[in-house]
Enzyme design. Sequence first.
Site, PDB file in Angstrom:
ATOM      1  N   LYS A 172      -4.292   5.824  15.004  1.00  0.00           N
ATOM      2  CA  LYS A 172      -4.339   6.904  14.020  1.00  0.00           C
ATOM      3  C   LYS A 172      -5.364   7.940  14.463  1.00  0.00           C
ATOM      4  CE  LYS A 172      -1.581   5.333  10.725  1.00  0.00           C
ATOM      5  NZ  LYS A 172      -0.423   6.089  10.222  1.00  0.00           N
ATOM      6  N   ASP A 206      -0.533   8.718  15.992  1.00  0.00           N
ATOM      7  CA  ASP A 206       0.009   9.204  14.719  1.00  0.00           C
ATOM      8  C   ASP A 206      -1.047  10.066  14.026  1.00  0.00           C
ATOM      9  OD1 ASP A 206       1.240   9.601  12.303  1.00  0.00           O
ATOM     10  OD2 ASP A 206       1.385   7.473  11.764  1.00  0.00           O
ATOM     11  N   GLU A 232       3.042  11.399  16.783  1.00  0.00           N
ATOM     12  CA  GLU A 232       3.792  11.307  15.519  1.00  0.00           C
ATOM     13  C   GLU A 232       3.197  12.233  14.452  1.00  0.00           C
ATOM     14  OE1 GLU A 232       4.501   7.283  14.336  1.00  0.00           O
ATOM     15  OE2 GLU A 232       4.354   7.730  12.206  1.00  0.00           O
ATOM     16  N   GLU A 258       9.013  10.248   8.597  1.00  0.00           N
ATOM     17  CA  GLU A 258       8.761   9.314   7.488  1.00  0.00           C
ATOM     18  C   GLU A 258       8.711  10.009   6.140  1.00  0.00           C
ATOM     19  OE1 GLU A 258       4.830   8.170   9.228  1.00  0.00           O
ATOM     20  OE2 GLU A 258       4.181   8.139   7.163  1.00  0.00           O
ATOM     21  N   ASP A 280      12.490   6.574   6.864  1.00  0.00           N
ATOM     22  CA  ASP A 280      12.034   5.395   6.138  1.00  0.00           C
ATOM     23  C   ASP A 280      13.126   5.053   5.133  1.00  0.00           C
ATOM     24  OD1 ASP A 280      10.876   3.848   3.933  1.00  0.00           O
ATOM     25  OD2 ASP A 280       8.989   4.112   5.010  1.00  0.00           O
ATOM     26  N   HIS A 307      10.490   4.372  10.238  1.00  0.00           N
ATOM     27  CA  HIS A 307       9.162   4.151   9.673  1.00  0.00           C
ATOM     28  C   HIS A 307       9.262   2.960   8.728  1.00  0.00           C
ATOM     29  CE1 HIS A 307       6.103   4.909   6.438  1.00  0.00           C
ATOM     30  NE2 HIS A 307       5.344   5.054   7.506  1.00  0.00           N
ATOM     31  N   GLU A 332       8.388  -0.982  13.448  1.00  0.00           N
ATOM     32  CA  GLU A 332       7.001  -0.649  13.126  1.00  0.00           C
ATOM     33  C   GLU A 332       6.413  -1.823  12.366  1.00  0.00           C
ATOM     34  OE1 GLU A 332       6.212   3.038  11.053  1.00  0.00           O
ATOM     35  OE2 GLU A 332       4.048   2.693  11.236  1.00  0.00           O
TER      36      GLU A 332
HETATM   37 MG   LIG Z   1       3.270   7.592  10.465  1.00  0.00          MG
END
Ligand SMILES: [Mg+2]
Length: 379
Positions: A172, A206, A232, A258, A280, A307, A332
């Site tokens: 992240k 991400d 991402e 997502e 998602d 996602h 994921e």
């Molecule tokens: Mg994400």
Amino acid sequence: MTGTTVRSVETVALRSEPDEPFGYAQAWVEERTALLVRVETADGGVGWGECWGPIAGSRETIEDFLAPIVEGRDPADVERIHEDLRDRTRAAYQSVVPYPAISGVDLALWDLRGKRRGESVASMLGGRRRDAVRAYATGHYFKHGADLEAQYERITAEAAANADRLGAVKAKVGLSLLGYGPDEDVELVRRRVRDAVGPETTLLVDANYAYDAGTARRVGRELDDLDVYWFEEPVPPTDVDGYARLRDALDVRVAGGECHTPPEFDRLFEAGAVDVAQPDLCNAGGLTAGRRIADRAAGAGVPVVPHVWGTPVAIAASLQLIATLPGRPWLEFDSSSNPLREELAPDGFAAGDDGTVAVPDGPGLGVDLDADALDRYRV
Ligand SMILES: [Mg+2]
């Protein structure tokens, strides 16, 4: 198989606390909640679905507005019902379709349809291409109270452990949550996580739309040098033009989806805006919409890696779709603390020694929920 009808559509709201709160670019996660949908038929069959996002909104929409539309219908007509829900809510809410609520109902109807036929959802979608799916680890979040060095150390230790386990990890960025900036994000990936996981590990990044397009371009150019597999959500989901320009400007793959609805995926594909699409299933309209997005993506030459975030219902549904996708999709694999994920399906979806997760074999979504755990976390 004789027909049956839907007797009831109910929501089940769940709440739990993670071991420790954690943060990403947009927010701190202090609690893990879920809104499940339980659909029961006149002959006693039960199907489960799940809605992405807050309980508030989806719960009321389902109970007060969607349930009466679905009750009395044959669950085998899931795609027709999905379209009715989409069209009725579009008319009711000034063209804003509440896709998370529709997702939960749609998933529960697919689960029911499969259980009635004695078939897995993957089989109903045309058959599985694989029995197990390689997984990448999501996690590596920010924590309260740690200075920057301590954040780096905790994140790199977690990433190294996940790399050993799965061979693919997602870092992240978006330390702006803690008052830092893109330079610290780049430092995190460049000199910390990549060093910790080694050159053989697949490294994803991400941003949870932490950046404007200009900043994302600058960060993305740094990632180009680090053999990062994808970048991402570099920019906000509505910035389709920003996505497209980044895709042109960068070597690293641009991934997103997502937060996107089906019409927004249409725009992404029309604009050539993503290298990897990440619908998602609990947010974009369930399996009905997920499969249509995947078909659209295949036509556009864009791989799909859904996602996945939430309870075993979301994970099972995702595995059913992923089993049918072309190419080499990933699951994921959320490795952050979530009692709901860990306890609702004790048999779980653990990764094997080879870093893959098995696609459930049972009918429908192939998930059995633990009744005690449902009671324990129900609110
Ligand atoms: Mg994400």
